[in-house]
Design an enzyme around this catalytic site. Structure first.
Site, mmCIF file in Angstrom:
data_model
loop_
_atom_site.group_PDB
_atom_site.id
_atom_site.type_symbol
_atom_site.label_atom_id
_atom_site.label_comp_id
_atom_site.label_asym_id
_atom_site.label_seq_id
_atom_site.Cartn_x
_atom_site.Cartn_y
_atom_site.Cartn_z
ATOM 1 N N TRP A 22 0.839 -1.202 0.000
ATOM 2 C CA TRP A 22 0.000 0.000 0.000
ATOM 3 C C TRP A 22 0.876 1.254 0.000
ATOM 4 O O TRP A 22 0.682 2.177 -0.794
ATOM 5 C CB TRP A 22 -0.922 -0.024 1.210
ATOM 6 C CG TRP A 22 -1.884 1.136 1.301
ATOM 7 C CD1 TRP A 22 -2.051 2.160 0.407
ATOM 8 C CD2 TRP A 22 -2.836 1.383 2.347
ATOM 9 N NE1 TRP A 22 -3.037 3.026 0.826
ATOM 10 C CE2 TRP A 22 -3.530 2.574 2.021
ATOM 11 C CE3 TRP A 22 -3.166 0.714 3.529
ATOM 12 C CZ2 TRP A 22 -4.535 3.112 2.835
ATOM 13 C CZ3 TRP A 22 -4.159 1.247 4.332
ATOM 14 C CH2 TRP A 22 -4.839 2.433 3.993
ATOM 15 N N ASP A 53 1.652 -8.595 -1.933
ATOM 16 C CA ASP A 53 0.243 -8.221 -1.964
ATOM 17 C C ASP A 53 0.110 -6.762 -2.381
ATOM 18 O O ASP A 53 0.764 -5.878 -1.818
ATOM 19 C CB ASP A 53 -0.377 -8.423 -0.583
ATOM 20 C CG ASP A 53 -1.843 -8.035 -0.549
ATOM 21 O OD1 ASP A 53 -2.681 -8.871 -0.917
ATOM 22 O OD2 ASP A 53 -2.148 -6.883 -0.163
ATOM 23 N N TYR A 58 -4.122 1.207 -4.604
ATOM 24 C CA TYR A 58 -2.909 1.712 -3.960
ATOM 25 C C TYR A 58 -2.180 2.640 -4.935
ATOM 26 O O TYR A 58 -1.379 2.214 -5.759
ATOM 27 C CB TYR A 58 -1.982 0.571 -3.543
ATOM 28 C CG TYR A 58 -2.553 -0.384 -2.523
ATOM 29 C CD1 TYR A 58 -3.667 -0.057 -1.761
ATOM 30 C CD2 TYR A 58 -1.973 -1.635 -2.308
ATOM 31 C CE1 TYR A 58 -4.184 -0.938 -0.832
ATOM 32 C CE2 TYR A 58 -2.483 -2.520 -1.373
ATOM 33 C CZ TYR A 58 -3.592 -2.171 -0.640
ATOM 34 O OH TYR A 58 -4.106 -3.049 0.281
ATOM 35 N N ARG A 209 -0.271 0.564 11.061
ATOM 36 C CA ARG A 209 0.134 1.817 10.409
ATOM 37 C C ARG A 209 1.405 2.409 11.015
ATOM 38 O O ARG A 209 1.560 3.622 11.143
ATOM 39 C CB ARG A 209 -1.000 2.848 10.442
ATOM 40 C CG ARG A 209 -2.046 2.691 9.352
ATOM 41 C CD ARG A 209 -3.117 1.724 9.683
ATOM 42 N NE ARG A 209 -3.961 2.173 10.766
ATOM 43 C CZ ARG A 209 -4.711 1.344 11.480
ATOM 44 N NH1 ARG A 209 -4.731 0.049 11.242
ATOM 45 N NH2 ARG A 209 -5.458 1.806 12.457
ATOM 46 N N LYS A 215 8.930 3.453 16.874
ATOM 47 C CA LYS A 215 9.683 4.643 16.474
ATOM 48 C C LYS A 215 8.901 5.938 16.635
ATOM 49 O O LYS A 215 9.383 7.001 16.256
ATOM 50 C CB LYS A 215 10.135 4.484 15.009
ATOM 51 C CG LYS A 215 11.061 3.299 14.799
ATOM 52 C CD LYS A 215 11.456 3.155 13.346
ATOM 53 C CE LYS A 215 12.396 1.956 13.155
ATOM 54 N NZ LYS A 215 12.794 1.774 11.733
ATOM 55 N N ALA A 282 6.205 -2.048 3.669
ATOM 56 C CA ALA A 282 7.499 -1.367 3.582
ATOM 57 C C ALA A 282 7.524 -0.507 2.334
ATOM 58 O O ALA A 282 6.924 -0.860 1.314
ATOM 59 C CB ALA A 282 8.642 -2.375 3.549
#
Length: 334
Positions: A22, A53, A58, A209, A215, A282
């Site tokens: 995505w 995928d 997207y 998400r 982080k 990623a």
């Protein structure tokens, strides 16, 4: 070596960790970079990941084009179980549900072209369409399967009742629901269903998400069209709770395994009964580095209980991923 699973009704045996694409489409993720995106897909395959995928929506075709180019450039198509979706349309950058048979047929043909392939391994209905009978959508997928354009049929974001109706019209192999440490609604219905029926789950959102990456700080902000600006988890009322929970999970992972929250989050999903594949999103090759540290985490029942306690004690006002649901055709903005 990444463990594999089997897609029922086929000879497909993808890795239990798949690449979610995505973000490389750019839409709702602040833009994209083609070279970097192509390298990310290629790096995933180099690391042993054999399921990729994607979806037409997207980036309105962008992600599929990048995936197709990445696999063509390295001649890697035969090494990959390629999954995409159908059942959405868009006006500009506004997606809406459209699972009419004619739309399904058009999307499959468009995806084949963008992905530069003559067959799609797993074709999934992205969202159920309240304006189209499930049986009609299933019939269109069954036709594509019989025509040899796809190898397996899947659905995403469907309820057990919708799954039952779909399976009466077409052979169903894959179910793709959201699932992570913070979003566990499928434990009450979809997961028991797929276990009982012998279907394969291809779960998305393992890091919620990016929240479970470890982080983020409580004062984090997001730019442009980033979907997290609309996600209630990332708003002032709840975001500090979720960040605190991640910090506690991170401390637990370090003490117990010498790992971090990002590793624990994926290991937790893969440890749940009924989970076949967990997607890892990623947009840069380095965002795949953490995968190497997941295999040697074995969660005991005591570990799972402690994880549950941390989340329950810290997140006092939980919310699910419902905000991501696109409108129906008759509800979309003019």
């Amino acid at each position: 070596m990444v463990a594999t699973t089997r897609i029922p009704g086929t000879d497909l045996q993808p890795t239990r960790i798949g690449l979610g694409t995505w973000a490389i489409g750019g839409w709702m993720w602040g833009g994209t970079d083609e070279g970097q995106s192509v390298r990310t897909v290629q790096s995933a395959v180099d690391r042993g990941i054999s399921l990729v995928d994607t979806a037409p929506v997207y980036g309105m075709g962008t992600s599929e084009r990048f995936v197709g180019e990445a696999l063509r450039e390295r001649r890697r198509r035969e090494q990959v179980v390629l999954a995409t979706k159908c059942g959405l349309n868009w006006s500009g950058t506004q997606p809406y549900r459209d699972a009419r048979p004619e739309r399904i047929r058009q999307e499959i043909d468009d995806s084949l072209q963008r992905l530069q392939t003559d067959v799609i391994d797993i074709e999934q209905v992205h969202w159920p369409d309240p304006n189209v009978p499930v049986e009609e959508t299933a019939g269109a997928l069954k036709d594509a399967l019989q025509a040899g354009k796809i190898r397996a049929i899947g659905v995403s974001n469907f309820s057990p009742e919708q799954l039952d109706r779909f399976r009466k019209e077409a052979p169903l192999s894959v179910v793709q629901p959201p699932y992570n440490l913070f979003e566990r609604g499928i434990e009450n219905d979809v997961l028991p269903y797929v276990r009982e029926q012998g279907l394969t789950t291809l779960t998305y959102g393992a890091l919620c998400r990016g929240l479970l990456s470890g982080k983020m700080t409580a004062d984090q902000t997001f730019e442009g069209d980033d979907l997290r600006n609309a996600d209630p988890k990332f708003q002032a009322a709840r975001f500090p709770q979720y960040v605190e929970a991640v910090n506690k999970l991170d401390a637990f992972a370090q003490e117990r395994f010498g790992k971090r929250a990002i590793h624990l989050a994926l290991a937790w999903v893969l440890a749940q009964p009924g989970v076949g594949v967990a997607l890892w999103g990623a947009r840069r090759p380095d965002q795949l580095d953490a995968l190497a540290d997941v295999d040697d985490i074995t969660l005991t029942q005591d570990d799972l209980s402690e994880i549950d306690r941390i989340v329950a004690d810290t997140v006092t006002d939980p919310v699910g991923p419902e905000f991501m649901a696109p409108p129906a055709r008759d509800e979309k903005a003019a």
